[in-house]
Scaffold this motif. Structure first.
Motif, PDB file in Angstrom:
ATOM      1  N   TYR A 233     -16.321  -1.197  -7.028  1.00 33.72           N
ATOM      2  CA  TYR A 233     -16.016  -0.742  -8.391  1.00 33.72           C
ATOM      3  C   TYR A 233     -16.339  -1.288  -9.476  1.00 33.72           C
TER       4      TYR A 233
ATOM      5  N   TYR B 202     -17.552   1.361   4.821  1.00 34.59           N
ATOM      6  CA  TYR B 202     -17.888   0.924   3.312  1.00 34.59           C
ATOM      7  C   TYR B 202     -19.008   0.136   3.249  1.00 34.59           C
TER       8      TYR B 202
ATOM      9  N   ILE C   5     -10.237  -2.189   2.268  1.00 34.00           N
ATOM     10  CA  ILE C   5      -9.787  -1.721   0.700  1.00 34.00           C
ATOM     11  C   ILE C   5     -10.510  -2.614  -0.167  1.00 34.00           C
ATOM     12  N   ALA C   6     -10.471  -4.031   0.068  1.00 37.22           N
ATOM     13  CA  ALA C   6     -11.303  -5.108  -0.618  1.00 37.22           C
ATOM     14  C   ALA C   6     -12.609  -4.792  -0.939  1.00 37.22           C
TER      15      ALA C   6
ATOM     16  N   LYS D 129     -13.952  -1.650  -1.093  1.00 35.43           N
ATOM     17  CA  LYS D 129     -14.068  -0.630  -2.198  1.00 35.43           C
ATOM     18  C   LYS D 129     -13.918  -1.162  -3.512  1.00 35.43           C
ATOM     19  N   LEU D 130     -12.833  -2.068  -3.485  1.00 31.95           N
ATOM     20  CA  LEU D 130     -12.388  -2.902  -4.675  1.00 31.95           C
ATOM     21  C   LEU D 130     -13.662  -3.531  -5.520  1.00 31.95           C
TER      22      LEU D 130
ATOM     23  N   CYS E 276       0.939  -1.276  -0.102  1.00 32.76           N
ATOM     24  CA  CYS E 276      -0.117   0.103  -0.028  1.00 32.76           C
ATOM     25  C   CYS E 276       0.877   1.209  -0.231  1.00 32.76           C
TER      26      CYS E 276
ATOM     27  N   TYR F   5      -6.049   4.667  -1.417  1.00 31.50           N
ATOM     28  CA  TYR F   5      -5.252   3.336  -1.430  1.00 31.50           C
ATOM     29  C   TYR F   5      -6.033   2.413  -2.421  1.00 31.50           C
ATOM     30  N   ALA F   6      -7.334   2.423  -2.391  1.00 34.45           N
ATOM     31  CA  ALA F   6      -8.137   1.395  -3.095  1.00 34.45           C
ATOM     32  C   ALA F   6      -8.167   1.851  -4.513  1.00 34.45           C
ATOM     33  N   THR F   7      -8.158   3.244  -4.987  1.00 41.67           N
ATOM     34  CA  THR F   7      -8.409   3.535  -6.411  1.00 41.67           C
ATOM     35  C   THR F   7      -6.998   3.124  -6.997  1.00 41.67           C
TER      36      THR F   7
ATOM     37  N   ASN G 183      -6.913  -0.570  -7.540  1.00 36.98           N
ATOM     38  CA  ASN G 183      -7.662  -0.794  -8.431  1.00 36.98           C
ATOM     39  C   ASN G 183      -7.074  -0.826  -9.668  1.00 36.98           C
TER      40      ASN G 183
END
Length: 291
Positions: A122, A210, A115-116, A118-119, A65, A84-86, A89
Motif C-alpha cells: 500500500y 499476494y 497481511i503484512a 499487503k500492507l 484481526c 483485514y489488511a485495509t 492499514n
C-alpha cells in the motif's frame, strides 16, 4: 521491557463504516520506532505477546484481526483477507501520524505474513523491516497437509521440560503471554479466535496469493524469513518463491530454516539455539531489527 506501559484501545475506522479494531500497545512509548506483530489464522493477538519479553527499546503494537476481541466482525461472503489488511492499514496510518513514528517493522506469523505483504504494497506506512515467521506472500492450498498439522498440534500439547526447554505451546504461551500478567486466571483457549472467526480466517487465507503485491512496494524493506523445515502450511518452496521475488527487486533478504520445526512449534526455538548452531528466533529478530 516493562509491561507497565500496556494499553488496550479500540479504534473506530472511518474508512470502514465505523468498524472497530482492537489495538494493544506496550514498550517504549518515547521511541520513534515500532514493531507491529500480526497473529496467524484461528488465533488472536495474545499469541504474539510472547515476543514482549524479547524485543526492547521500541514501541510494540499488537492487533486483533476482525472477528475477535473488540474488533468488529466481517460479513464473510462479501469480504476477503484484503479487508483485514485495509482495516489494519487504516489503524496503523492513524497511529503513525498521531505518534510521529519514523519507522515500522512488521512481524507476521502465518496469516499475518500475508497481511503484512499487503500492507507493504500500500506504500502508506514507513515499513523498514518485514519478518515472515512461518509465512510467505502466498499459500498453496494444494500443498496443505492438515492431518500432519493435527499430529503436530497433538505432539506439542504434551509437556516436555527437559533441559529447561518448554516444548509445549500452551505452557510457553501461558508462562510468557500477556494474559498471565494482567489476569488472575489463564486458559490457553483464550489465545484462540471464536469459532466463526476461525472459519472466516481459513476461508480467506487458503489459496491467498499476494506475490504480485511485492511489485507495488516503492521502498523495499529488509526481509527476514524465519521458517520451519517441517512446516505443512507454508512449505519452504512457497517461502522460497517469495524470497526470490524480493531478491529480484533488490531487497536485502535473509532466510533461516529450522530443522524439525513445524508450523505450530516455532516457540521451541524462540529463545533457544537449534542444536547449538542456528541462532534463536529472538536473536535473529533483534539482529535484523538492529535493536
Amino acid at each position: 521491557m516493562s509491561l507497565n506501559n500496556y494499553e488496550q484501545t479500540v479504534m473506530t475506522l472511518k474508512d470502514h463504516e465505523d468498524a472497530q479494531l482492537e489495538i494493544v500497545t506496550m514498550g517504549d512509548m518515547t521511541s520513534d520506532k515500532a514493531v507491529v506483530l500480526i497473529h496467524g489464522a484461528v488465533m488472536n493477538y495474545k499469541i504474539m505477546t510472547v515476543f514482549a519479553k524479547y524485543i526492547h527499546h521500541v514501541r510494540l503494537i499488537f492487533i486483533n484481526c476482525p472477528g475477535r476481541g473488540e474488533s468488529s466482525e466481517l460479513a464473510r461472503a462479501s469480504h476477503s483477507l484484503v479487508d483485514y489488511a485495509t482495516r489494519i492499514n487504516e489503524a496503523l496510518v492513524s497511529i503513525v501520524n498521531e505518534t510521529k513514528l519514523q519507522e515500522l517493522a512488521i512481524i507476521g506469523y502465518s496469516m499475518g505474513g500475508l497481511i503484512a505483504t499487503k500492507l507493504a504494497g500500500y506504500n502508506t506506512l514507513p515499513i523498514k523491516q518485514l519478518v515472515y515467521l512461518n509465512s510467505a506472500a502466498k499459500i498453496d492450498i494444494k500443498e496443505l497437509r492438515i492431518s500432519k498439522l493435527l499430529m503436530e498440534l497433538v505432539k506439542d500439547m504434551k509437556s516436555d521440560n527437559q533441559d529447561g526447554m518448554i516444548k509445549s505451546i500452551p505452557e510457553l504461551v501461558l508462562d510468557q503471554g500477556i494474559s498471565k500478567k494482567h489476569e488472575n486466571n489463564t486458559n490457553f483457549t483464550d489465545y484462540f479466535a471464536p469459532v466463526d472467526a476461525m472459519v472466516t480466517d481459513l476461508l480467506y487465507t487458503l489459496g491467498s496469493d499476494y506475490l504480485a503485491d511485492i511489485d507495488e512496494i516503492a521502498d523495499m524493506p529488509d526481509v527476514l524469513f524465519l521458517l520451519g523445515e517441517d512446516d505443512v502450511i507454508f512449505p519452504n518452496k512457497d517461502s522460497k518463491e517469495t524470497l526470490e521475488k524480493f531478491e529480484s527487486l533488490g531487497a536485502s533478504v535473509k532466510s533461516v530454516i529450522y530443522p524439525e520445526v513445524g508450523h505450530l512449534d516455532f516457540l521451541r526455538v524462540l529463545d533457544k539455539t537449534h542444536d547449538g548452531a542456528l541462532q534463536s528466533i529472538e536473536s535473529n529478530i533483534n539482529d535484523w531489527l538492529h535493536i
